[in-house]
Design a protein around this motif. Structure first.
Motif, PDB file in Angstrom:
ATOM      1  N   TRP A  97       0.808  -1.214   0.000  1.00  0.00           N
ATOM      2  CA  TRP A  97       0.000   0.000   0.000  1.00  0.00           C
ATOM      3  C   TRP A  97       0.843   1.265   0.000  1.00  0.00           C
ATOM      4  CZ3 TRP A  97      -4.686  -0.699  -1.469  1.00  0.00           C
ATOM      5  CH2 TRP A  97      -5.361  -1.867  -1.154  1.00  0.00           C
ATOM      6  N   HIS A 102      -1.177   4.152  -6.741  1.00  0.00           N
ATOM      7  CA  HIS A 102      -2.522   3.611  -6.921  1.00  0.00           C
ATOM      8  C   HIS A 102      -3.291   4.542  -7.857  1.00  0.00           C
ATOM      9  CE1 HIS A 102      -1.848   0.666  -3.715  1.00  0.00           C
ATOM     10  NE2 HIS A 102      -1.245   1.646  -3.072  1.00  0.00           N
ATOM     11  N   LEU A 120     -10.955  -1.380   1.423  1.00  0.00           N
ATOM     12  CA  LEU A 120      -9.698  -1.022   2.069  1.00  0.00           C
ATOM     13  C   LEU A 120      -9.933  -0.774   3.559  1.00  0.00           C
ATOM     14  CD1 LEU A 120      -6.717  -0.457   1.616  1.00  0.00           C
ATOM     15  CD2 LEU A 120      -7.294   1.936   1.205  1.00  0.00           C
ATOM     16  N   TYR A 124      -5.165   0.838   6.603  1.00  0.00           N
ATOM     17  CA  TYR A 124      -4.344   0.898   5.393  1.00  0.00           C
ATOM     18  C   TYR A 124      -4.525   2.202   4.632  1.00  0.00           C
ATOM     19  CZ  TYR A 124      -3.342  -4.056   6.031  1.00  0.00           C
ATOM     20  OH  TYR A 124      -2.913  -5.257   6.530  1.00  0.00           O
ATOM     21  N   ARG A 125      -5.584   2.963   4.939  1.00  0.00           N
ATOM     22  CA  ARG A 125      -5.744   4.253   4.280  1.00  0.00           C
ATOM     23  C   ARG A 125      -4.591   5.191   4.621  1.00  0.00           C
ATOM     24  NH1 ARG A 125     -12.128   5.283   5.806  1.00  0.00           N
ATOM     25  NH2 ARG A 125     -12.929   3.302   4.928  1.00  0.00           N
ATOM     26  N   LEU A 128      -1.354   4.907   2.222  1.00  0.00           N
ATOM     27  CA  LEU A 128      -1.299   5.350   0.835  1.00  0.00           C
ATOM     28  C   LEU A 128      -0.398   6.569   0.696  1.00  0.00           C
ATOM     29  CD1 LEU A 128      -5.058   5.029  -0.199  1.00  0.00           C
ATOM     30  CD2 LEU A 128      -3.219   3.379  -0.527  1.00  0.00           C
ATOM     31  N   CYS A 165      -7.128   9.875   3.661  1.00  0.00           N
ATOM     32  CA  CYS A 165      -5.805   9.266   3.441  1.00  0.00           C
ATOM     33  C   CYS A 165      -4.744  10.275   3.874  1.00  0.00           C
ATOM     34  CB  CYS A 165      -5.630   8.864   1.979  1.00  0.00           C
ATOM     35  SG  CYS A 165      -6.945   7.810   1.346  1.00  0.00           S
TER      36      CYS A 165
END
Length: 432
Positions: A97, A102, A120, A124-125, A128, A165
């Motif tokens: 990630w 992305h 997601l 995990y955000r 990014l 994010c």
């Protein structure tokens, strides 16, 4: 008696075997090598893919321009490593990630994984680092449609998802998503505070050119024109988004000034014009198509252009034809693939293609045979129906003729009886 000392038995250390027995540094290198791949826009067909060009004159169509992907070349590889076990997933997921760019062809694809869908995880955000949200041409066709792409709710969800994010360091967004709704200006003005690690923000847009000259120098006509795609990006300071007017001016500067200069530079430096008059009596000429510059192929997709305002910019070209070296390398890889397939007792690419062609031909022949049989059955039914109609008509005609004959015989018998009665009446003698 002295007290007994407590004994602690520690088993000897036994290192793990296999992959988890390697040092963490080596495992991280393997994770990076397996999971980190180039940006989505620059991915190409594999040499063994049937959609990969075999010549240097056919342009390689970019994978992101397909609405429905014809092959699996766009898919990421190595993701099965994340499903090995929990420890490997915990170690490899941050690498995937954080180190991958992305890219999304639509805003809905990004918001579906962040807000509207459970794709997601929230943890995990924050990992990014690089996000690119495009608006590809096919997004305005069915079943998507321009209305569903540019709705007020969809664009607002995009900026809300981006602000969640908080670990983003680089962000590229199509200006389409920052132009139409006033509420987005507030989102853009809060980008600097919502994303403290953001160090690069830019507008990006994909332009295309119809190239109409082949390798022999002959001009082509539609539909033989081939398409060359150009991705342009301009860096923008998010601190300048102080109001809606500032955002509107930034987008106008990008679309009406920067992109115009970029297109002019590409036409003059990389492509050649072919002009023709709009009408027979008009001296005004317009650009009909372009020809590719000398030596422009897949080896040099990144070009630095000198603009008319004395600035330079870098553009990314997609859909370029293959170079001679790439064509030879692809042919070599296909040959090696065929050799390995033969060793394993499997069919080669040519044999697979021939078998598929044979299957298609057999299927076509079967469908033709079925159609022919169905047509023959229909003809037989039609002939049988016509024969039945003819039989019914003949029987009706025979019945009518018999009825006429019966009536005629009855009439004759009546006339004969009347004549006989008349004759009998004459024979009767009159009294004296």
């Amino acid at each position: 008696m002295p007290p007994l000392k407590e004994l602690t038995i520690t088993p000897p250390f036994t290192p793990k075997k296999g992959f988890l027995g390697l040092p963490r540094e080596l495992r991280d290198v393997i994770y990076t090598f397996t999971l980190v791949q180039p940006i989505k826009w620059s991915r190409r067909h594999k040499p063994t893919c049937p959609h990969c060009p075999r010549t240097c004159t056919v342009f390689e169509r970019p994978l992101f321009t397909y609405n429905v992907q014809p092959c699996a070349c766009l898919r990421r590889t190595g993701l099965a490593l994340l499903l090995a076990n929990r420890q490997i997933h915990a170690e490899a997921a941050p690498v995937f990630w954080a180190e991958n760019p992305h890219c999304f062809s639509l805003a809905a694809e990004f918001t579906a994984g962040i807000i509207t869908g459970p794709v997601l995880r929230p943890a995990y955000r924050l990992l990014l680092r690089h996000v690119s949200v495009m608006s590809v041409t096919w997004a305005f066709n069915q079943p998507y449609g321009g209305a569903s792409v540019a709705t007020k709710e969809q664009t607002a969800l995009l900026w809300q998802a981006l602000m969640e994010c908080r670990g983003l360091e680089r962000l590229e967004v199509h200006p389409f998503y920052g132009w139409w709704h006033v509420e987005q200006y507030g989102y853009l003005g809060r980008l600097g505070a919502a994303l403290p690690l953001l160090r690069s923000f830019g507008w990006e847009k994909l332009n295309y050119f119809n190239v109409g000259k082949d390798f022999k120098g002959q001009w082509l006509d539609f539909p033989k024109l081939q398409t060359l795609y150009c991705l342009s990006r301009k860096e923008v300071d998010v601190g300048s988004f102080t109001s809606g007017g500032a955002v509107r001016e930034s987008i106008r500067e990008f679309e009406t000034n920067f992109l115009v200069h970029v297109r002019y530079a590409i036409e003059c430096d990389l492509l050649g014009h072919r002009y023709r008059p709009q009408s027979l009596n008009s001296p005004v000429y317009r650009s009909f198509s372009y020809k590719l510059g000398e030596g422009l192929d897949d080896r040099n997709p990144t070009q630095t252009l000198q603009l008319r305002d004395c600035t330079t910019t870098t553009v990314q070209l997609f859909g370029l034809p293959l170079s001679a070296e790439t064509r030879k390398r692809n042919a070599r890889e296909r040959y090696i693939h065929d050799v390995l397939q033969r060793k394993q007792g499997k069919p080669t690419m040519r044999e697979q293609k021939m078998s598929e062609a044979v299957k298609v031909r057999r299927s076509e022949n079967k469908s033709k045979q079925k159609l022919r049989e169905e047509r023959e059955r229909n003809n037989e039914r039609t002939q049988k129906f016509l024969r039945q109609i003819d039989d019914r008509l003949w029987m009706a005609q025979q019945a009518r003729m018999e009825e006429v004959d019966r009536k005629a015989a009855l009439q004759q018998s009546l006339e004969a009886a009347a004549e006989l009665k008349r004759l009998e009446r004459k024979k009767v003698s009159r009294p004296r």
